[in-house]
Scaffold this motif. Structure first.
Motif, short mmCIF file in Angstrom:
data_model
loop_
_atom_site.label_atom_id
_atom_site.label_comp_id
_atom_site.label_asym_id
_atom_site.label_seq_id
_atom_site.Cartn_x
_atom_site.Cartn_y
_atom_site.Cartn_z
N MET A 1 80.96 55.96 98.16
CA MET A 1 79.31 55.42 97.33
C MET A 1 80.04 56.91 96.27
SD MET A 1 74.78 56.11 96.52
CE MET A 1 75.09 54.10 98.28
N PRO A 2 79.70 56.67 94.67
CA PRO A 2 80.15 57.14 93.47
C PRO A 2 79.55 58.02 93.79
CG PRO A 2 80.63 54.36 93.05
CD PRO A 2 80.06 54.70 94.56
N LYS A 3 79.40 59.30 92.95
CA LYS A 3 78.19 60.48 92.47
C LYS A 3 77.37 59.92 90.71
CE LYS A 3 78.42 64.90 91.14
NZ LYS A 3 79.69 66.38 90.66
N LYS A 4 76.25 59.71 91.24
CA LYS A 4 75.70 59.52 90.44
C LYS A 4 75.84 60.91 89.42
CE LYS A 4 72.33 56.67 90.43
NZ LYS A 4 70.90 56.35 90.41
N VAL A 5 75.93 60.58 88.13
CA VAL A 5 76.21 61.47 86.89
C VAL A 5 74.88 61.20 86.34
CG1 VAL A 5 77.67 62.09 84.63
CG2 VAL A 5 78.73 61.45 87.28
N ASP A 6 74.43 61.99 85.65
CA ASP A 6 73.32 62.39 84.55
C ASP A 6 73.43 62.71 83.28
OD1 ASP A 6 70.90 63.34 82.97
OD2 ASP A 6 70.18 64.48 84.68
N PRO A 7 73.50 61.32 82.79
CA PRO A 7 74.31 61.47 80.94
C PRO A 7 73.64 62.48 80.09
CG PRO A 7 73.67 58.97 81.97
CD PRO A 7 73.35 60.65 83.03
N GLU A 8 72.34 62.97 80.32
CA GLU A 8 71.36 63.95 79.70
C GLU A 8 72.33 65.47 80.13
OE1 GLU A 8 69.27 65.74 76.35
OE2 GLU A 8 69.96 63.77 76.66
N GLU A 9 72.56 65.72 81.41
CA GLU A 9 72.57 66.92 81.76
C GLU A 9 73.98 66.87 81.30
OE1 GLU A 9 74.16 68.62 86.22
OE2 GLU A 9 72.73 67.26 86.22
N ARG A 10 75.38 65.48 81.43
CA ARG A 10 76.38 65.85 80.67
C ARG A 10 76.33 66.17 79.35
NH1 ARG A 10 81.26 63.80 84.35
NH2 ARG A 10 80.55 64.53 85.67
N ARG A 11 75.58 66.12 78.53
CA ARG A 11 75.67 65.67 77.42
C ARG A 11 74.76 67.23 77.07
NH1 ARG A 11 75.01 61.77 73.60
NH2 ARG A 11 73.20 62.72 72.17
N ARG A 12 75.19 67.84 78.01
CA ARG A 12 73.87 69.40 77.95
C ARG A 12 74.95 70.11 77.77
NH1 ARG A 12 68.79 70.15 76.45
NH2 ARG A 12 67.40 68.96 76.19
N LEU A 13 76.01 69.62 78.88
CA LEU A 13 77.08 71.06 79.48
C LEU A 13 78.44 71.11 78.19
CD1 LEU A 13 78.98 72.16 81.67
CD2 LEU A 13 79.95 69.31 81.90
N ILE A 14 78.38 69.47 77.95
CA ILE A 14 79.27 69.52 76.53
C ILE A 14 78.41 70.33 75.04
CG2 ILE A 14 80.53 67.73 74.86
CD1 ILE A 14 79.75 65.66 77.40
N ALA A 15 77.47 70.18 74.88
CA ALA A 15 76.29 70.91 73.77
C ALA A 15 76.47 72.25 74.44
CB ALA A 15 75.64 70.46 73.68
N ASP A 16 76.99 72.83 75.12
CA ASP A 16 76.54 73.75 75.72
C ASP A 16 78.00 74.54 75.34
OD1 ASP A 16 73.67 73.86 76.43
OD2 ASP A 16 74.48 74.55 78.71
N ALA A 17 79.11 73.98 75.90
CA ALA A 17 79.86 74.06 75.31
C ALA A 17 80.39 73.91 74.41
CB ALA A 17 81.27 73.49 76.05
N LEU A 18 79.95 73.18 73.35
CA LEU A 18 79.84 73.67 71.94
C LEU A 18 79.59 74.74 71.18
CD1 LEU A 18 79.63 71.09 69.05
CD2 LEU A 18 78.17 73.17 69.22
N MET A 19 78.37 75.20 71.61
CA MET A 19 77.59 76.60 71.99
C MET A 19 78.94 77.58 71.72
SD MET A 19 73.52 75.57 71.15
CE MET A 19 74.20 74.93 72.58
N ARG A 20 79.29 77.50 72.44
CA ARG A 20 80.07 78.76 72.98
C ARG A 20 81.20 79.18 72.18
NH1 ARG A 20 78.88 76.84 77.82
NH2 ARG A 20 81.11 76.18 78.28
N VAL A 21 81.71 77.55 71.77
CA VAL A 21 83.11 77.90 70.76
C VAL A 21 82.49 78.27 69.48
CG1 VAL A 21 84.73 76.25 69.33
CG2 VAL A 21 84.43 75.74 71.97
N ALA A 22 81.08 77.83 69.01
CA ALA A 22 80.46 77.65 67.46
C ALA A 22 80.71 80.03 67.59
CB ALA A 22 79.17 77.81 67.30
N ALA A 23 79.56 79.95 69.08
CA ALA A 23 79.23 81.70 68.63
C ALA A 23 80.42 82.21 68.88
CB ALA A 23 78.51 82.08 69.80
N GLU A 24 81.71 82.39 69.57
CA GLU A 24 82.76 83.14 70.02
C GLU A 24 83.84 83.00 68.69
OE1 GLU A 24 84.38 81.85 73.66
OE2 GLU A 24 82.59 82.26 74.65
N GLN A 25 83.80 81.43 67.72
CA GLN A 25 85.56 81.06 67.24
C GLN A 25 84.76 80.36 65.66
OE1 GLN A 25 87.93 78.69 69.06
NE2 GLN A 25 87.56 79.54 71.32
N GLY A 26 83.78 80.07 65.47
CA GLY A 26 82.68 79.59 64.12
C GLY A 26 82.84 78.62 64.76
#
Length: 189
Positions: A1-26
Motif C-alpha cells: 500500500m502506498p504511503k500516505k503523504v500529507d500535502p500541507e506537511e510537505r509544503r511546510r517542509l519545503i517552506a522551512d527549507a526555504l526559510m533556512r536558505v534565506a536566513a543563511e544565504q539571503g
C-alpha cells in the motif's frame, strides 16, 4: 500500500527549507534547486507542490506570519485575562523582536520578505491588512490625543529596533530599553 503523504506537511517542509536558505544565504539565493537540496527532496517534488518560485515564496511568507502570530499568542497567554495595556504591548512587541538566536533567523527571513514584497504588490497585500489590523489594535489600547499616529509610531519603532538588532547595532538589552522609554512616553505613571 502506498504511503500516505500529507500535502500541507510537505509544503511546510519545503517552506522551512526555504526559510533556512534565506536566513543563511539571503532571499536572492532561494531557488527551487537550493530549496529542494536543503529539504532533502528532489526539485521535481518541490515543483509538484509549488509551480513557481513566487508561489513558494508566498506560502513561506504565510508560514512566517503564522509563526510570528503564534509567538505573540504564546507570550500573551502568560499575562492572564486582563493585562494592563502597557504590559500587553511590551510583551507583544518583545515577542516580535529578534532578541535571541532563535528569533534572529526568523527576523532575517521576515526582513528579506519585507524587501521581497516591496517590489511585488500582490505579495504585499496581506501585509497591508496585517499592518492595518495591528495599528488599529495598538491604537485601541492607547489613551493619547492621536492614538492612530502613536500606534504607527510605536510599530515603526519596533521595525527599526528589529533592523538594529539584526544588524548588530543594538543588543537585546538596549532594544528593550528603547522600547520601554517609548512606552513610558505613551503610558506616563
Amino acid at each position: 500500500m502506498p504511503k500516505k503523504v500529507d500535502p500541507e506537511e510537505r509544503r511546510r517542509l519545503i517552506a522551512d527549507a526555504l526559510m533556512r536558505v534565506a536566513a543563511e544565504q539571503g532571499l536572492e539565493s532561494v531557488s527551487l534547486r537550493h530549496v529542494a537540496a536543503r529539504a532533502g527532496v528532489s526539485a521535481g517534488m518541490v515543483q509538484h507542490y509549488f509551480s513557481s518560485r513566487d508561489e513558494m515564496m508566498s506560502f513561506a511568507l504565510t508560514v512566517v506570519r503564522e509563526r510570528s502570530q503564534l509567538r505573540v499568542t504564546e507570550a500573551l497567554a502568560g499575562l492572564g485575562a486582563d493585562p494592563p495595556p502597557r504590559l500587553l504591548l511590551r510583551t507583544m512587541i518583545a515577542a516580535l523582536l529578534p532578541l535571541d538566536d532563535a528569533t534572529r533567523d526568523n527576523g532575517r527571513v521576515a526582513l528579506a520578505f519585507l524587501a521581497y514584497t516591496a517590489v511585488r504588490p500582490a505579495a504585499a497585500a496581506e501585509l497591508h491588512d496585517d499592518t492595518a489590523q495591528m495599528v488599529d489594535f495598538v491604537a485601541g489600547l492607547l489613551k493619547v490625543p492621536d492614538p492612530v499616529g502613536a500606534a504607527a509610531s510605536l510599530l515603526a519603532l519596533m521595525e527599526g529596533l528589529g533592523i538594529y538588532l539584526l544588524g548588530g547595532q543594538y543588543t537585546a538589552q538596549r532594544a528593550l530599553q528603547a522600547l520601554d522609554a517609548h512606552l513610558d512616553l505613551l503610558f506616563p505613571s
